[in-house]
Enzyme design. Structure first.
Site, PDB file in Angstrom:
ATOM      1  N   GLY A   1       6.245  -8.143   8.865  1.00 49.88           N
ATOM      2  CA  GLY A   1       5.549  -8.107   7.653  1.00 49.88           C
ATOM      3  C   GLY A   1       3.886  -7.876   7.913  1.00 49.88           C
ATOM      4  N   THR A   2       3.210  -7.261   7.164  1.00 49.91           N
ATOM      5  CA  THR A   2       1.711  -7.162   7.039  1.00 49.91           C
ATOM      6  C   THR A   2       1.322  -7.470   5.704  1.00 49.91           C
ATOM      7  OG1 THR A   2       1.822  -4.726   6.662  1.00 49.91           O
ATOM      8  CG2 THR A   2       1.796  -5.710   8.850  1.00 49.91           C
ATOM      9  N   THR A   3       0.427  -6.742   5.111  1.00 49.21           N
ATOM     10  CA  THR A   3      -1.006  -7.245   5.101  1.00 49.21           C
ATOM     11  C   THR A   3      -1.141  -8.177   3.857  1.00 49.21           C
ATOM     12  OG1 THR A   3      -1.493  -5.138   5.845  1.00 49.21           O
ATOM     13  CG2 THR A   3      -3.301  -6.393   4.611  1.00 49.21           C
TER      14      THR A   3
ATOM     15  N   LYS B   1       6.031 -11.751   0.752  1.00 46.47           N
ATOM     16  CA  LYS B   1       5.388 -12.460   1.883  1.00 46.47           C
ATOM     17  C   LYS B   1       4.543 -13.584   1.260  1.00 46.47           C
ATOM     18  CE  LYS B   1       5.017  -7.796   3.534  1.00 46.47           C
ATOM     19  NZ  LYS B   1       4.081  -6.816   4.122  1.00 46.47           N
TER      20      LYS B   1
END
Length: 279
Positions: A52-54, A85
């Site tokens: 996962g990002t941002t 997230k």
């Protein structure tokens, strides 16, 4: 796997003894194999796991906003389009994950239990600095897996009742804790998101204005980083946005976030590079 049932029908003594205020320490003494960082990969093994990002965060007078995109990738593939997230750690703080998604989600759940266990044992909540330090310890424990490619880099934000302001904490994979001023971002798109935050964020903004700035930052991150999910208008998948003030952590509804995202996208139709910095 350790069971709490010992065949006698009685609860094991470990659950009845006066113990530590740290749930992680308790679990480490009773069933250490259940802790995420106690697992180890065979030498030379490589695991392809979704990443996962941002994540972005920015403060405003009396609070802080945290927002995250919804994409998880595995190599050049999109592993999931609507992963979450950003999570509430407790009533007045949130934690987000970038890096290996599975390990990050496990660490987040353990952190939530850690804070709840402390409150149950001590009868009061940890200070915001105390919460940030507990998360730092948990990240440090994951260093072995991080060295094998399963790194987790969270960000932690919360409302501090002592200073009556929102605060942002970032970490490195060794558990190093750093307090950020005004704004911060983590993940593969963080370079582009941080540029947008630097350009658009102003200390005197209200919560609604800061939410819009974080959405602009995620848009810019997705514009230049393939691992960051952009606005998904066809599926109505929006960033997860939390606003934290003295009243607690509040997640904006999909309807509220969707209105901001549609407005930003419409603006970008005539100005693809986004708004200019305010004077």
């Amino acid at each position: 796997m350790t069971s709490i049932h010992d065949g006698t029908g009685r609860v094991p003594a470990a659950f009845l003894a006066q113990g530590t205020s740290s749930f992680t320490d308790f679990l480490g003494s009773y069933a250490p194999e259940l802790l995420p960082h106690r697992r180890a990969l065979p030498a030379g093994a490589h695991v392809d796991a979704p990443h996962g990002t941002t994540i972005v965060a920015a403060t405003f007078p009396g609070g802080v906003v945290m927002a995250g995109d919804r994409r998880a990738t595995m190599g050049n593939l999109i592993a999931q389009r609507d992963i979450e997230k950003v999570f509430p750690a407790d009533e007045f703080s949130c934690v987000s994950i970038a890096g290996t998604a599975g390990i990050g989600l496990e660490m987040t759940r353990l952190f939530q239990v850690e804070l709840e266990h402390y409150e149950k044992i001590e009868g009061t909540t940890l200070s915001l600095d105390g919460k940030a330090n507990r998360l730092s310890t948990m990240i440090r424990g994951n260093l072995g897996l991080a060295m094998q490619g399963l790194a987790v880099v969270p960000m932690f934000v919360g409302y501090d009742p002592e200073s009556r302001e929102g605060r942002i904490f970032s970490y490195d994979v060794t558990g190093g804790r750093y307090e950020e001023t005004n704004y911060h971002s983590v993940g593969s798109g963080s370079l582009f998101a941080r540029g947008a935050l630097k350009k658009l964020h102003r200390p005197g903004m209200n919560a609604d204005q800061v939410v819009r700035v974080t959405v602009q930052a995620l848009y810019d991150a997705a514009d230049d980083d393939s691992a960051t999910g952009g606005p998904d208008l066809t599926r109505s998948i929006w960033p997860v946005v939390f606003v934290i003030t003295a009243d607690g952590a509040h997640r904006w509804s999909d309807t509220e976030v969707g209105m901001v995202v549609r407005s930003v996208v419409e603006e970008r139709m005539t100005a693809p590079d986004g708004p200019h910095a305010a004077e």
